[in-house]
Design a protein around this motif. Structure first.
Motif, mmCIF file in Angstrom:
data_model
loop_
_atom_site.group_PDB
_atom_site.id
_atom_site.type_symbol
_atom_site.label_atom_id
_atom_site.label_comp_id
_atom_site.label_asym_id
_atom_site.label_seq_id
_atom_site.Cartn_x
_atom_site.Cartn_y
_atom_site.Cartn_z
ATOM 1 N N ARG A 126 7.701 -0.991 -9.203
ATOM 2 C CA ARG A 126 6.632 -1.192 -10.027
ATOM 3 C C ARG A 126 7.219 -1.555 -11.308
ATOM 4 N NH1 ARG A 126 2.584 3.872 -10.393
ATOM 5 N NH2 ARG A 126 4.296 4.804 -11.449
ATOM 6 N N MET A 127 8.213 -1.007 -11.746
ATOM 7 C CA MET A 127 8.794 -1.220 -12.927
ATOM 8 C C MET A 127 9.191 -2.729 -12.999
ATOM 9 S SD MET A 127 11.999 -1.726 -14.522
ATOM 10 C CE MET A 127 13.120 -0.682 -13.238
ATOM 11 N N GLU A 128 9.840 -2.987 -11.829
ATOM 12 C CA GLU A 128 10.288 -4.413 -11.643
ATOM 13 C C GLU A 128 9.079 -5.429 -12.037
ATOM 14 O OE1 GLU A 128 12.745 -4.380 -8.339
ATOM 15 O OE2 GLU A 128 14.686 -3.705 -9.104
ATOM 16 N N ALA A 129 8.138 -4.958 -11.234
ATOM 17 C CA ALA A 129 6.824 -6.058 -11.321
ATOM 18 C C ALA A 129 6.448 -6.075 -12.803
ATOM 19 C CB ALA A 129 6.010 -5.592 -10.383
ATOM 20 N N GLU A 179 13.553 9.926 -2.508
ATOM 21 C CA GLU A 179 14.287 8.455 -2.528
ATOM 22 C C GLU A 179 12.903 7.469 -2.605
ATOM 23 O OE1 GLU A 179 17.556 7.620 -0.305
ATOM 24 O OE2 GLU A 179 18.600 9.372 -0.713
ATOM 25 N N LEU A 180 11.932 7.832 -1.663
ATOM 26 C CA LEU A 180 10.902 6.980 -1.507
ATOM 27 C C LEU A 180 10.154 6.588 -2.763
ATOM 28 C CD1 LEU A 180 9.555 7.598 2.034
ATOM 29 C CD2 LEU A 180 10.423 5.482 1.390
ATOM 30 N N ASP A 240 3.726 11.515 3.039
ATOM 31 C CA ASP A 240 3.600 12.355 3.861
ATOM 32 C C ASP A 240 4.772 12.878 4.465
ATOM 33 O OD1 ASP A 240 2.735 13.797 6.074
ATOM 34 O OD2 ASP A 240 1.145 12.490 6.876
ATOM 35 N N THR A 241 5.345 13.847 3.751
ATOM 36 C CA THR A 241 6.804 14.453 4.274
ATOM 37 C C THR A 241 6.658 15.022 5.634
ATOM 38 O OG1 THR A 241 6.987 14.883 2.008
ATOM 39 C CG2 THR A 241 8.549 15.854 3.676
ATOM 40 N N GLU A 242 5.697 15.574 6.023
ATOM 41 C CA GLU A 242 5.588 16.106 7.423
ATOM 42 C C GLU A 242 5.540 15.054 8.312
ATOM 43 O OE1 GLU A 242 2.526 19.091 9.663
ATOM 44 O OE2 GLU A 242 2.781 19.645 7.702
ATOM 45 N N ALA A 243 4.927 14.094 8.308
ATOM 46 C CA ALA A 243 4.753 12.978 9.230
ATOM 47 C C ALA A 243 6.262 12.198 9.153
ATOM 48 C CB ALA A 243 3.925 12.099 8.787
ATOM 49 N N LEU A 244 6.745 12.284 8.017
ATOM 50 C CA LEU A 244 8.130 11.797 8.051
ATOM 51 C C LEU A 244 9.208 12.708 8.777
ATOM 52 C CD1 LEU A 244 10.184 9.446 7.053
ATOM 53 C CD2 LEU A 244 10.172 10.870 4.899
ATOM 54 N N ALA A 245 9.076 13.901 8.806
ATOM 55 C CA ALA A 245 9.986 15.033 9.222
ATOM 56 C C ALA A 245 9.630 14.822 10.867
ATOM 57 C CB ALA A 245 9.844 16.412 8.963
ATOM 58 N N GLN A 246 8.646 14.741 11.379
ATOM 59 C CA GLN A 246 8.143 14.436 12.602
ATOM 60 C C GLN A 246 9.004 13.239 13.248
ATOM 61 O OE1 GLN A 246 6.781 16.527 15.030
ATOM 62 N NE2 GLN A 246 6.358 17.979 13.466
ATOM 63 N N GLY A 247 8.689 12.275 12.556
ATOM 64 C CA GLY A 247 9.359 10.917 13.105
ATOM 65 C C GLY A 247 10.851 11.199 13.081
ATOM 66 N N LEU A 248 11.639 11.894 12.000
ATOM 67 C CA LEU A 248 13.069 11.907 12.111
ATOM 68 C C LEU A 248 13.539 12.747 13.407
ATOM 69 C CD1 LEU A 248 13.541 12.378 8.366
ATOM 70 C CD2 LEU A 248 14.019 10.280 9.676
ATOM 71 N N GLY A 273 0.785 -1.301 -0.140
ATOM 72 C CA GLY A 273 -0.131 -0.212 -0.113
ATOM 73 C C GLY A 273 0.960 1.227 -0.050
ATOM 74 N N ALA A 274 1.897 1.476 0.773
ATOM 75 C CA ALA A 274 2.664 2.480 0.825
ATOM 76 C C ALA A 274 3.721 2.557 -0.404
ATOM 77 C CB ALA A 274 3.680 2.298 1.974
ATOM 78 N N LEU A 275 3.986 1.545 -1.029
ATOM 79 C CA LEU A 275 4.579 1.412 -2.255
ATOM 80 C C LEU A 275 3.678 2.108 -3.267
ATOM 81 C CD1 LEU A 275 6.499 -1.834 -2.385
ATOM 82 C CD2 LEU A 275 7.639 0.459 -2.441
ATOM 83 N N ALA A 276 2.338 1.823 -3.375
ATOM 84 C CA ALA A 276 1.597 2.111 -4.507
ATOM 85 C C ALA A 276 1.520 3.553 -4.418
ATOM 86 C CB ALA A 276 0.182 1.542 -4.412
ATOM 87 N N ALA A 277 1.153 4.216 -2.954
ATOM 88 C CA ALA A 277 0.963 5.739 -2.732
ATOM 89 C C ALA A 277 2.010 6.491 -2.918
ATOM 90 C CB ALA A 277 0.867 5.842 -1.217
ATOM 91 N N ALA A 278 3.473 6.002 -2.579
ATOM 92 C CA ALA A 278 4.840 6.562 -2.908
ATOM 93 C C ALA A 278 5.097 6.668 -4.712
ATOM 94 C CB ALA A 278 6.065 5.957 -2.330
ATOM 95 N N ALA A 279 4.459 5.616 -5.228
ATOM 96 C CA ALA A 279 4.827 5.606 -6.793
ATOM 97 C C ALA A 279 4.203 6.795 -7.366
ATOM 98 C CB ALA A 279 4.506 4.350 -7.363
#
Length: 342
Positions: free
Chosen positions: A298-301, A289-290, A263-271, A252-258
């Motif tokens: 996706r391309m590999e699939a 990078e994500l 969610d850069t803001e949530a990622l920043a909070q985690g970091l 699910g996260a891969l499909a969204a990132a593609a």
């Protein structure tokens, strides 16, 4: 698939080809180790003059001589041979005409190089001939020597031969060259030699395996090579997909990132919670990078689906980072065994 399942029962000549940069020689060596497991004796043959086998096994440059280079799991041995067209020609002249000394004189004058340059197919005839001779060779005891005994029931010297062959773009021509020679030479030793070589190459005991990576061009060349080899009537073995990397995120996260939904803001909070400085800037870089990682997955699939259309057994080998050493080769051999490719 369990380790007891075997896709290539009865196959004794394994031809390994692939586009440059896909790890063809590495997987040929790994396959030789896998086939030698459990006490078997396997010959690994190199024909391109690059000494790639010697580099992999960390041994001195291989001469035109079969030498043991590794011990496999269970006590089996891998021997290696770097075939040189000039030395193979001397063998050929001695075998059919008793002319080794004359051949040695020809090499001093550069006649052999001249002949194989103006007739490139001649070099392939010599290289394939040496590999198939190793497949046919049977053990002879001291009692057999000097006596006219039928050795047809004697055991083979090698349980299997792995040929690290030329790249995919010319593999069909390389393997089929003796059929063309047989068509030109109607009778005589040359015709007999060509017939014996093609008898091995076209037999059910020979399979051509293709190495690729999950990228568009190597996969297309792999599929084209399979079609070309099939067209000349040679047996197709498996597809070995090299340098496979596991996804870093759930589907699910891969499909969204593609689709660039990160969610850069949530990622920043985690970091920031982890105590990292410049969390916002770092989160922006990681988001990019994500997205790149997700699109690559996706391309590999997509290209993996194209490989599945070839309807051949596929074996996936992990990416090994850093310099590949003997333990790395054993690791790849173990993966091949686990997937039934030995």
């Amino acid at each position: 698939m369990s380790a007891r399942d075997r896709d290539w029962d009865g196959v004794r000549l394994h031809v390994v080809t692939g586009k440059g940069g896909t790890g063809k020689t590495t997987l040929a060596a790994s396959l030789a180790l896998a086939l030698a497991s459990g006490g078997k004796k396997v010959l690994l043959v190199e024909v391109e003059g690059r000494q790639g086998i010697a580099q992999l096994f960390r041994c001195p440059a291989l001469p035109y001589e079969e030498r043991r280079v590794a011990t496999a799991v269970g006590g089996g041995d891998v021997h290696a041979l770097a075939v040189d067209a000039e030395a193979a020609l001397l063998d050929y002249l001695e075998m059919f005409y008793g002319m080794r000394r004359a051949g040695q004189a020809l090499t001093r004058f550069g006649v052999v190089d001249f002949a194989t340059t103006i007739a490139p197919g001649m070099r392939d005839v010599l290289l394939t001939g040496k590999a198939t001779e190793a497949v046919r060779r049977r053990a002879r005891t001291r009692k057999d020597r000097g006596a006219r005994r039928d050795t047809a029931k004697a055991p083979f010297v090698y349980d299997a031969v792995v040929l690290d062959a030329p790249p995919t773009g010319r593999i069909a021509q390389f393997l089929n060259v003796n059929a063309e020679v047989a068509g030109l030479a109607r009778v005589g030793p040359i015709r007999n030699h060509a017939d014996r070589v093609m008898e091995v190459i076209r037999s059910p005991e020979t399979r051509v395996h293709f190495v690729t990576i999950l990228e568009e061009m190597p996969v297309q060349e792999c599929l084209d090579g399979i079609a070309q080899v099939s067209e000349v009537g040679l047996g197709i073995g498996g597809i070995m997909v090299n340098m496979v990397r596991d996804p870093l995120l759930p589907p699910g996260a891969l499909a969204a990132a593609a689709e660039q939904h990160v969610d850069t803001e949530a990622l920043a909070q985690g970091l920031k919670s982890a105590g990292l400085k410049d969390a916002g800037q770092l989160a922006g870089a990681l988001s990019g990078e994500l997205v790149e990682h997700a699109r690559r997955v996706r391309m590999e699939a997509e290209v993996r689906e194209r490989l599945n259309e070839a309807a051949r057994p596929c074996y996936e080998l992990p990416l090994i980072t850093g310099d590949l050493d003997l333990p790395g080769l054993h690791r790849l051999a173990g993966v091949l065994r686990e997937q039934g490719a030995a």
